[in-house]
Design a protein around this motif. Structure first.
Motif, PDB file in Angstrom:
ATOM      1  N   CYS A  71       2.457   6.747   0.106  1.00 45.69           N
ATOM      2  CA  CYS A  71       2.892   5.354   0.063  1.00 45.69           C
ATOM      3  C   CYS A  71       3.868   5.153   1.225  1.00 45.69           C
ATOM      4  O   CYS A  71       4.970   5.709   1.200  1.00 45.69           O
ATOM      5  CB  CYS A  71       3.566   5.038  -1.274  1.00 45.69           C
ATOM      6  SG  CYS A  71       2.414   4.820  -2.633  1.00 45.69           S
ATOM      7  N   SER A  72       3.457   4.413   2.224  1.00 49.06           N
ATOM      8  CA  SER A  72       4.270   4.215   3.431  1.00 49.06           C
ATOM      9  C   SER A  72       5.045   2.914   3.303  1.00 49.06           C
ATOM     10  O   SER A  72       4.525   1.834   3.588  1.00 49.06           O
ATOM     11  CB  SER A  72       3.378   4.188   4.680  1.00 49.06           C
ATOM     12  OG  SER A  72       2.676   5.417   4.794  1.00 49.06           O
ATOM     13  N   ARG A  73       6.305   3.028   2.892  1.00 43.56           N
ATOM     14  CA  ARG A  73       7.145   1.846   2.641  1.00 43.56           C
ATOM     15  C   ARG A  73       7.835   1.416   3.932  1.00 43.56           C
ATOM     16  O   ARG A  73       9.043   1.565   4.106  1.00 43.56           O
ATOM     17  CB  ARG A  73       8.161   2.173   1.548  1.00 43.56           C
ATOM     18  CG  ARG A  73       7.526   2.544   0.208  1.00 43.56           C
ATOM     19  CD  ARG A  73       8.566   3.062  -0.756  1.00 43.56           C
ATOM     20  NE  ARG A  73       8.022   3.318  -2.076  1.00 43.56           N
ATOM     21  CZ  ARG A  73       7.422   4.453  -2.443  1.00 43.56           C
ATOM     22  NH1 ARG A  73       7.285   5.435  -1.545  1.00 43.56           N
ATOM     23  NH2 ARG A  73       6.976   4.620  -3.663  1.00 43.56           N
ATOM     24  N   SER A  74       7.043   0.891   4.849  1.00 45.04           N
ATOM     25  CA  SER A  74       7.565   0.476   6.151  1.00 45.04           C
ATOM     26  C   SER A  74       6.836  -0.777   6.602  1.00 45.04           C
ATOM     27  O   SER A  74       5.859  -1.202   5.977  1.00 45.04           O
ATOM     28  CB  SER A  74       7.358   1.597   7.185  1.00 45.04           C
ATOM     29  OG  SER A  74       5.961   1.830   7.376  1.00 45.04           O
ATOM     30  N   GLU A  75       7.302  -1.364   7.687  1.00 49.25           N
ATOM     31  CA  GLU A  75       6.559  -2.478   8.282  1.00 49.25           C
ATOM     32  C   GLU A  75       5.355  -1.934   9.027  1.00 49.25           C
ATOM     33  O   GLU A  75       5.404  -0.853   9.620  1.00 49.25           O
ATOM     34  CB  GLU A  75       7.466  -3.264   9.238  1.00 49.25           C
ATOM     35  CG  GLU A  75       8.535  -4.081   8.539  1.00 49.25           C
ATOM     36  CD  GLU A  75       9.276  -4.997   9.495  1.00 49.25           C
ATOM     37  OE1 GLU A  75       8.611  -5.636  10.337  1.00 49.25           O
ATOM     38  OE2 GLU A  75      10.513  -5.064   9.402  1.00 49.25           O
ATOM     39  N   TYR A  76       4.258  -2.698   8.990  1.00 49.88           N
ATOM     40  CA  TYR A  76       3.053  -2.333   9.722  1.00 49.88           C
ATOM     41  C   TYR A  76       2.950  -3.218  10.969  1.00 49.88           C
ATOM     42  O   TYR A  76       3.824  -4.049  11.223  1.00 49.88           O
ATOM     43  CB  TYR A  76       1.821  -2.483   8.829  1.00 49.88           C
ATOM     44  CG  TYR A  76       1.889  -1.656   7.552  1.00 49.88           C
ATOM     45  CD1 TYR A  76       2.680  -0.519   7.466  1.00 49.88           C
ATOM     46  CD2 TYR A  76       1.166  -2.028   6.424  1.00 49.88           C
ATOM     47  CE1 TYR A  76       2.741   0.242   6.308  1.00 49.88           C
ATOM     48  CE2 TYR A  76       1.215  -1.280   5.253  1.00 49.88           C
ATOM     49  CZ  TYR A  76       2.010  -0.146   5.196  1.00 49.88           C
ATOM     50  OH  TYR A  76       2.067   0.594   4.041  1.00 49.88           O
ATOM     51  N   ASP A  77       1.880  -3.040  11.750  1.00 55.29           N
ATOM     52  CA  ASP A  77       1.806  -3.781  13.016  1.00 55.29           C
ATOM     53  C   ASP A  77       1.033  -5.089  12.917  1.00 55.29           C
ATOM     54  O   ASP A  77       0.959  -5.855  13.889  1.00 55.29           O
ATOM     55  CB  ASP A  77       1.223  -2.897  14.121  1.00 55.29           C
ATOM     56  CG  ASP A  77      -0.233  -2.509  13.901  1.00 55.29           C
ATOM     57  OD1 ASP A  77      -0.870  -3.041  12.965  1.00 55.29           O
ATOM     58  OD2 ASP A  77      -0.745  -1.664  14.663  1.00 55.29           O
ATOM     59  N   GLY A  78       0.437  -5.387  11.757  1.00 52.44           N
ATOM     60  CA  GLY A  78      -0.238  -6.666  11.559  1.00 52.44           C
ATOM     61  C   GLY A  78      -1.587  -6.808  12.227  1.00 52.44           C
ATOM     62  O   GLY A  78      -2.221  -7.874  12.134  1.00 52.44           O
TER      63      GLY A  78
ATOM     64  N   ILE B  23       4.883  -7.688   3.728  1.00 52.95           N
ATOM     65  CA  ILE B  23       3.607  -8.340   3.422  1.00 52.95           C
ATOM     66  C   ILE B  23       3.024  -9.011   4.663  1.00 52.95           C
ATOM     67  O   ILE B  23       1.831  -8.870   4.957  1.00 52.95           O
ATOM     68  CB  ILE B  23       3.778  -9.363   2.286  1.00 52.95           C
ATOM     69  CG1 ILE B  23       4.135  -8.643   0.973  1.00 52.95           C
ATOM     70  CG2 ILE B  23       2.507 -10.194   2.098  1.00 52.95           C
ATOM     71  CD1 ILE B  23       4.586  -9.562  -0.137  1.00 52.95           C
ATOM     72  N   GLN B  24       3.858  -9.732   5.393  1.00 52.59           N
ATOM     73  CA  GLN B  24       3.373 -10.439   6.572  1.00 52.59           C
ATOM     74  C   GLN B  24       2.915  -9.493   7.670  1.00 52.59           C
ATOM     75  O   GLN B  24       2.072  -9.845   8.496  1.00 52.59           O
ATOM     76  CB  GLN B  24       4.465 -11.380   7.095  1.00 52.59           C
ATOM     77  CG  GLN B  24       4.874 -12.481   6.125  1.00 52.59           C
ATOM     78  CD  GLN B  24       3.721 -13.375   5.717  1.00 52.59           C
ATOM     79  OE1 GLN B  24       2.869 -13.721   6.530  1.00 52.59           O
ATOM     80  NE2 GLN B  24       3.687 -13.758   4.445  1.00 52.59           N
ATOM     81  N   SER B  25       3.465  -8.269   7.705  1.00 50.82           N
ATOM     82  CA  SER B  25       3.076  -7.305   8.736  1.00 50.82           C
ATOM     83  C   SER B  25       1.836  -6.508   8.347  1.00 50.82           C
ATOM     84  O   SER B  25       1.329  -5.712   9.139  1.00 50.82           O
ATOM     85  CB  SER B  25       4.229  -6.335   9.020  1.00 50.82           C
ATOM     86  OG  SER B  25       4.408  -5.421   7.951  1.00 50.82           O
ATOM     87  N   SER B  26       1.350  -6.703   7.138  1.00 44.86           N
ATOM     88  CA  SER B  26       0.193  -5.947   6.655  1.00 44.86           C
ATOM     89  C   SER B  26      -1.107  -6.580   7.148  1.00 44.86           C
ATOM     90  O   SER B  26      -1.197  -7.791   7.332  1.00 44.86           O
ATOM     91  CB  SER B  26       0.198  -5.900   5.124  1.00 44.86           C
ATOM     92  OG  SER B  26       1.365  -5.254   4.648  1.00 44.86           O
ATOM     93  N   SER B  27      -2.110  -5.744   7.314  1.00 47.60           N
ATOM     94  CA  SER B  27      -3.415  -6.235   7.743  1.00 47.60           C
ATOM     95  C   SER B  27      -4.216  -6.801   6.578  1.00 47.60           C
ATOM     96  O   SER B  27      -5.039  -7.695   6.758  1.00 47.60           O
ATOM     97  CB  SER B  27      -4.209  -5.112   8.409  1.00 47.60           C
ATOM     98  OG  SER B  27      -3.489  -4.562   9.496  1.00 47.60           O
TER      99      SER B  27
END
Length: 241
Positions: free
Chosen positions: A33-40, A149-153
């Motif tokens: 579980c990667s609890r970080s911001e993603y690149d979108g 959430i907003q940074s997730s694909s």
């Protein structure tokens, strides 16, 4: 007349077979579980199809949400969940008791949620609790979850046709396949379960995402992001011994 205890039995049949090595098996050591911001960055159609197939089971389906309006809807529902949970003293106490603020504390307990997996520094427990006094609030959590959430694909919702034990088990199996498929594709995943953890919000969330009276079981955000530190886990022998 006293009510008789109700027992529900689940029968699992095993059969002898040959070992089969798959991409999902090889992804087991990588899954977290990667609890970080993603690149979108958007996922490809093939990636979405593979995730869709992995999250499907017997009476269990997965809804993949990728557009801005859907992310906004999930963000709003998560915020409602945060408001309810942070207002619950028992929930707050349990969460704090489960956090391991330092590596020494994590090694000593062998379990828990290690602070750096959430992007927090490794600090003594007294300092971590002191810092939480100034930051532990629904408002701050909402800001963090909004970014995540907003940074997730994609946001994946695993949902069941029926609310019973066999479907709960099947939903868990579908999540494991979904998470392993994400890892096999080089993607990160993390739970964002507040709308299904708060009982009164679950049916409201189901209606909002268009699955009617079906039961949303798990919510997972998926995307490209960094590998995070891992929490420690006790051995099977320590747990069952």
């Amino acid at each position: 007349m006293a009510n008789a205890s109700k027992h529900i039995w689940v029968q699992i049949d095993f059969e002898e077979t040959k070992a089969f090595r798959s991409a999902l098996f090889d992804a087991i050591p990588m899954r977290q579980c990667s609890r970080s911001e993603y690149d979108g960055e958007p996922l490809t159609e093939k990636e979405l199809e593979q995730l869709q197939d992995a999250g499907h089971g017997d009476g269990v389906s997965v809804l993949l949400m990728t557009d801005a309006a859907q992310k906004d809807l999930v963000t709003d529902c998560v915020a409602k969940g945060n408001e309810a949970q942070f207002a619950d003293p028992a929930w707050a106490h349990e969460l704090k008791s489960w956090i391991r603020f330092s590596g020494k504390e994590a090694v000593r307990s062998g379990d828990g949620l290690y602070g750096p997996v959430m992007g927090n520094p490794d600090v003594p427990r007294w300092l971590g609790l002191l810092a939480m006094k100034g930051t532990f609030s629904a408002k701050n959590q909402n800001k963090k979850d909004h970014r995540h959430i907003q940074s997730s694909s994609a946001i994946a919702v695993i949902y069941s046709e029926t609310d019973d034990i066999p479907h709960w088990i099947e939903a868990g199996r579908c999540y494991q396949r979904l998470a392993l498929q994400a890892a096999a594709l080089g993607l990160r995943a993390a739970f964002i379960n507040q709308p299904v953890e708060v009982v009164k919000l679950r049916p409201e969330f189901a209606q909002a995402i268009g699955i009617g009276n079906r039961r949303p079981d798990l919510i997972v955000r998926i995307g490209h992001g960094p590998e995070m530190p891992r929490s420690l886990r006790r051995s099977v022998e320590d747990v069952l011994g």
